[in-house]
Design a protein around this motif. Structure first.
Motif, PDB file in Angstrom:
ATOM      1  N   SER A  55       0.854  -1.191   0.000  1.00 25.60           N
ATOM      2  CA  SER A  55       0.000   0.000   0.000  1.00 25.60           C
ATOM      3  C   SER A  55       0.883   1.233   0.000  1.00 25.60           C
ATOM      4  N   ALA A  56       0.476   2.218  -0.785  1.00 24.54           N
ATOM      5  CA  ALA A  56       1.142   3.521  -0.799  1.00 24.54           C
ATOM      6  C   ALA A  56       0.091   4.559  -0.458  1.00 24.54           C
ATOM      7  N   THR A  57       0.399   5.404   0.500  1.00 18.49           N
ATOM      8  CA  THR A  57      -0.527   6.443   0.927  1.00 18.49           C
ATOM      9  C   THR A  57       0.118   7.793   0.671  1.00 18.49           C
ATOM     10  N   GLY A  58      -0.619   8.694   0.018  1.00 15.50           N
ATOM     11  CA  GLY A  58      -0.118  10.035  -0.241  1.00 15.50           C
ATOM     12  C   GLY A  58      -0.150  10.853   1.032  1.00 15.50           C
ATOM     13  N   VAL A  59       0.972  11.434   1.375  1.00 16.23           N
ATOM     14  CA  VAL A  59       1.026  12.259   2.576  1.00 16.23           C
ATOM     15  C   VAL A  59       1.139  13.742   2.216  1.00 16.23           C
ATOM     16  N   SER A  60       0.903  14.054   0.962  1.00 18.49           N
ATOM     17  CA  SER A  60       0.940  15.435   0.515  1.00 18.49           C
ATOM     18  C   SER A  60      -0.125  15.602  -0.559  1.00 18.49           C
ATOM     19  N   TYR A  61      -0.825  16.719  -0.507  1.00 16.52           N
ATOM     20  CA  TYR A  61      -1.855  16.962  -1.514  1.00 16.52           C
ATOM     21  C   TYR A  61      -1.269  17.265  -2.881  1.00 16.52           C
ATOM     22  N   THR A  62       0.041  17.425  -2.967  1.00 15.80           N
ATOM     23  CA  THR A  62       0.660  17.691  -4.257  1.00 15.80           C
ATOM     24  C   THR A  62       0.903  16.412  -5.046  1.00 15.80           C
ATOM     25  N   MET A  63       0.699  15.253  -4.439  1.00 11.57           N
ATOM     26  CA  MET A  63       0.934  13.990  -5.138  1.00 11.57           C
ATOM     27  C   MET A  63      -0.358  13.511  -5.768  1.00 11.57           C
ATOM     28  N   SER A  64      -0.305  13.157  -7.040  1.00  9.95           N
ATOM     29  CA  SER A  64      -1.486  12.690  -7.756  1.00  9.95           C
ATOM     30  C   SER A  64      -1.627  11.175  -7.615  1.00  9.95           C
ATOM     31  N   ILE A  65      -2.818  10.682  -7.913  1.00 12.01           N
ATOM     32  CA  ILE A  65      -3.044   9.225  -7.889  1.00 12.01           C
ATOM     33  C   ILE A  65      -2.130   8.516  -8.890  1.00 12.01           C
ATOM     34  N   PRO A  66      -1.954   9.020 -10.138  1.00 11.43           N
ATOM     35  CA  PRO A  66      -1.013   8.342 -11.043  1.00 11.43           C
ATOM     36  C   PRO A  66       0.418   8.291 -10.489  1.00 11.43           C
ATOM     37  N   ALA A  67       0.859   9.351  -9.820  1.00 11.14           N
ATOM     38  CA  ALA A  67       2.202   9.339  -9.234  1.00 11.14           C
ATOM     39  C   ALA A  67       2.279   8.339  -8.086  1.00 11.14           C
ATOM     40  N   LEU A  68       1.226   8.255  -7.303  1.00  8.22           N
ATOM     41  CA  LEU A  68       1.171   7.302  -6.196  1.00  8.22           C
ATOM     42  C   LEU A  68       1.158   5.869  -6.734  1.00  8.22           C
TER      43      LEU A  68
END
Length: 107
Positions: A43-56
């Motif tokens: 699992s990868a969780t974005g911890v910044s709103y600057t990260m997009s779902i495709p990047a995650l």
């Protein structure tokens, strides 16, 4: 005087790194866990709103490739589950011998 310049230089480097991370987004990862039938999950969780779902998603795929690569195998991605609150990607994969195609496994 020299000590002040050195600590200012180090502070500038740290600030530059933190800025790059904030702009590029950050992800936290779970440990790769083994499931049934040699199926793994990360699992990868974005911890910044600057990260997009495709990047995650790309970050999770890279984590799976690294995991299988350490075993001298390649990742065979099976299922991807995306969530938006929190922004999270669950990736399910298997490690297959390098150079083995899905058709060869079926034959």
């Amino acid at each position: 005087m020299r000590i002040e310049q050195t600590s200012q230089h180090r502070g500038g480097i740290v600030l530059a790194c933190l800025s790059a991370v904030a702009l590029g987004g950050c992800a936290s990862f779970s440990e790769v866990s083994a499931g049934q039938d040699e199926l793994y999950q990360v699992s990868a969780t974005g911890v910044s709103y600057t990260m997009s779902i495709p990047a995650l998603t790309a970050a999770a795929r890279e984590k799976a490739r690294d995991f299988c690569g350490r075993q001298q195998m390649q990742a065979d991605l099976r299922q991807l589950v995306r969530g938006w609150r929190p922004m999270q990607v669950d990736l399910y994969f298997r490690c297959q011998p390098t150079g083995v195609s899905l058709q060869a496994l079926l034959d």
